[in-house]
Design a protein around this motif. Sequence first.
Motif, PDB file in Angstrom:
ATOM      1  N   LEU A  80       0.830  -1.199   0.000  1.00 35.47           N
ATOM      2  CA  LEU A  80       0.000   0.000   0.000  1.00 35.47           C
ATOM      3  C   LEU A  80       0.867   1.252   0.000  1.00 35.47           C
ATOM      4  O   LEU A  80       1.840   1.349   0.751  1.00 35.47           O
ATOM      5  CB  LEU A  80      -0.901  -0.002   1.245  1.00 35.47           C
ATOM      6  CG  LEU A  80      -1.956   1.103   1.349  1.00 35.47           C
ATOM      7  CD1 LEU A  80      -2.987   0.984   0.234  1.00 35.47           C
ATOM      8  CD2 LEU A  80      -2.644   1.046   2.703  1.00 35.47           C
ATOM      9  N   GLU A  81       0.553   2.180  -0.870  1.00 41.53           N
ATOM     10  CA  GLU A  81       1.237   3.482  -0.917  1.00 41.53           C
ATOM     11  C   GLU A  81       0.366   4.484  -0.171  1.00 41.53           C
ATOM     12  O   GLU A  81      -0.828   4.605  -0.434  1.00 41.53           O
ATOM     13  CB  GLU A  81       1.427   3.935  -2.367  1.00 41.53           C
ATOM     14  CG  GLU A  81       2.338   3.038  -3.181  1.00 41.53           C
ATOM     15  CD  GLU A  81       3.779   3.083  -2.727  1.00 41.53           C
ATOM     16  OE1 GLU A  81       4.240   4.154  -2.282  1.00 41.53           O
ATOM     17  OE2 GLU A  81       4.446   2.036  -2.801  1.00 41.53           O
ATOM     18  N   LEU A  82       0.979   5.200   0.775  1.00 48.35           N
ATOM     19  CA  LEU A  82       0.238   6.146   1.608  1.00 48.35           C
ATOM     20  C   LEU A  82       0.696   7.572   1.337  1.00 48.35           C
ATOM     21  O   LEU A  82       1.841   7.813   0.956  1.00 48.35           O
ATOM     22  CB  LEU A  82       0.448   5.809   3.091  1.00 48.35           C
ATOM     23  CG  LEU A  82       0.020   4.409   3.522  1.00 48.35           C
ATOM     24  CD1 LEU A  82       0.547   4.097   4.905  1.00 48.35           C
ATOM     25  CD2 LEU A  82      -1.482   4.288   3.496  1.00 48.35           C
ATOM     26  N   GLN A  83      -0.178   8.504   1.555  1.00 51.88           N
ATOM     27  CA  GLN A  83       0.145   9.918   1.452  1.00 51.88           C
ATOM     28  C   GLN A  83       0.501  10.425   2.840  1.00 51.88           C
ATOM     29  O   GLN A  83      -0.347  10.420   3.729  1.00 51.88           O
ATOM     30  CB  GLN A  83      -1.063  10.716   0.908  1.00 51.88           C
ATOM     31  CG  GLN A  83      -1.505  10.307  -0.473  1.00 51.88           C
ATOM     32  CD  GLN A  83      -0.437  10.591  -1.516  1.00 51.88           C
ATOM     33  OE1 GLN A  83       0.275  11.594  -1.435  1.00 51.88           O
ATOM     34  NE2 GLN A  83      -0.302   9.689  -2.481  1.00 51.88           N
ATOM     35  N   PRO A  84       1.758  10.834   3.037  1.00 50.30           N
ATOM     36  CA  PRO A  84       2.144  11.294   4.379  1.00 50.30           C
ATOM     37  C   PRO A  84       1.422  12.587   4.755  1.00 50.30           C
ATOM     38  O   PRO A  84       1.205  13.459   3.920  1.00 50.30           O
ATOM     39  CB  PRO A  84       3.651  11.514   4.260  1.00 50.30           C
ATOM     40  CG  PRO A  84       3.920  11.654   2.810  1.00 50.30           C
ATOM     41  CD  PRO A  84       2.855  10.907   2.084  1.00 50.30           C
ATOM     42  N   LEU A  85       1.061  12.672   6.023  1.00 50.99           N
ATOM     43  CA  LEU A  85       0.366  13.851   6.530  1.00 50.99           C
ATOM     44  C   LEU A  85       1.299  14.764   7.318  1.00 50.99           C
ATOM     45  O   LEU A  85       0.886  15.839   7.745  1.00 50.99           O
ATOM     46  CB  LEU A  85      -0.809  13.427   7.413  1.00 50.99           C
ATOM     47  CG  LEU A  85      -1.908  12.615   6.713  1.00 50.99           C
ATOM     48  CD1 LEU A  85      -2.950  12.160   7.720  1.00 50.99           C
ATOM     49  CD2 LEU A  85      -2.545  13.420   5.600  1.00 50.99           C
ATOM     50  N   ALA A  86       2.548  14.333   7.509  1.00 55.24           N
ATOM     51  CA  ALA A  86       3.525  15.139   8.249  1.00 55.24           C
ATOM     52  C   ALA A  86       4.915  14.807   7.726  1.00 55.24           C
ATOM     53  O   ALA A  86       5.120  13.805   7.043  1.00 55.24           O
ATOM     54  CB  ALA A  86       3.433  14.851   9.747  1.00 55.24           C
ATOM     55  N   ALA A  87       5.875  15.683   8.036  1.00 54.45           N
ATOM     56  CA  ALA A  87       7.249  15.473   7.587  1.00 54.45           C
ATOM     57  C   ALA A  87       7.961  14.424   8.434  1.00 54.45           C
ATOM     58  O   ALA A  87       8.866  13.743   7.951  1.00 54.45           O
ATOM     59  CB  ALA A  87       8.021  16.796   7.641  1.00 54.45           C
ATOM     60  N   ASN A  88       7.574  14.264   9.689  1.00 57.22           N
ATOM     61  CA  ASN A  88       8.180  13.244  10.542  1.00 57.22           C
ATOM     62  C   ASN A  88       7.155  12.768  11.565  1.00 57.22           C
ATOM     63  O   ASN A  88       6.103  13.361  11.723  1.00 57.22           O
ATOM     64  CB  ASN A  88       9.447  13.779  11.232  1.00 57.22           C
ATOM     65  CG  ASN A  88       9.199  15.072  11.986  1.00 57.22           C
ATOM     66  OD1 ASN A  88       8.057  15.395  12.306  1.00 57.22           O
ATOM     67  ND2 ASN A  88      10.250  15.803  12.276  1.00 57.22           N
ATOM     68  N   GLY A  89       7.495  11.669  12.230  1.00 53.89           N
ATOM     69  CA  GLY A  89       6.577  11.093  13.211  1.00 53.89           C
ATOM     70  C   GLY A  89       5.698  10.030  12.583  1.00 53.89           C
ATOM     71  O   GLY A  89       5.900   9.629  11.437  1.00 53.89           O
ATOM     72  N   PRO A  90       4.704   9.561  13.320  1.00 52.01           N
ATOM     73  CA  PRO A  90       3.857   8.477  12.818  1.00 52.01           C
ATOM     74  C   PRO A  90       3.041   8.859  11.582  1.00 52.01           C
ATOM     75  O   PRO A  90       2.659   7.995  10.805  1.00 52.01           O
ATOM     76  CB  PRO A  90       2.941   8.135  13.990  1.00 52.01           C
ATOM     77  CG  PRO A  90       3.198   9.122  15.054  1.00 52.01           C
ATOM     78  CD  PRO A  90       4.373   9.935  14.682  1.00 52.01           C
TER      79      PRO A  90
END
Length: 179
Positions: free
Chosen positions: A91-101
Amino acid sequence: CGLNPAPGRLFKFLGILVVESLAATALGMSVGSVAPSVESAIAVAPAVMVIFIVFGGLYVVNTPFYLKWVPNASLIRWAYEALCVNEFAGLELQPLAANGPLSVTKGEQVLQTLGYQDSSVKGAVIAQFGIVLANYVFTYFSLWKQKPSFEKVKPYKVDTNDNSISDKTNNIQSSIKPT
């Protein structure tokens, strides 16, 4: 619906849930086979399920050495693992933040965080079928050892002095008119 849209994932998802239902049913039969009454089986079964939920790998990760076998016997653990691998593998996800979970970009990162990087749907489903088989075997031997007995069927005695039955039969027969 928010699930992995890759081809075949929905059918794997449904198959995993069916196997989980079979495992839960087999566990219920095992508990019922050793319980002395229906009421005690109904009381014990939820406690057994809570133990499997707690030790399923999501809540308790560091299991004491004397309980190391519980996660491997947990039908919840194997179903959760299979569902996670089915959902996140590839699965390819769209990150919601630059770092962290919230910076996760691949499903494999989620699986690694959960400790399922070497897991497969097939392996988890085979483990579930092992639990089903073990519970069926346990149930069989439990019932075989107990040698359950059943009350003999007694013939129904008709009181020949009771005319109410014959009166009712005559009333029914007289109400049926031949055509």
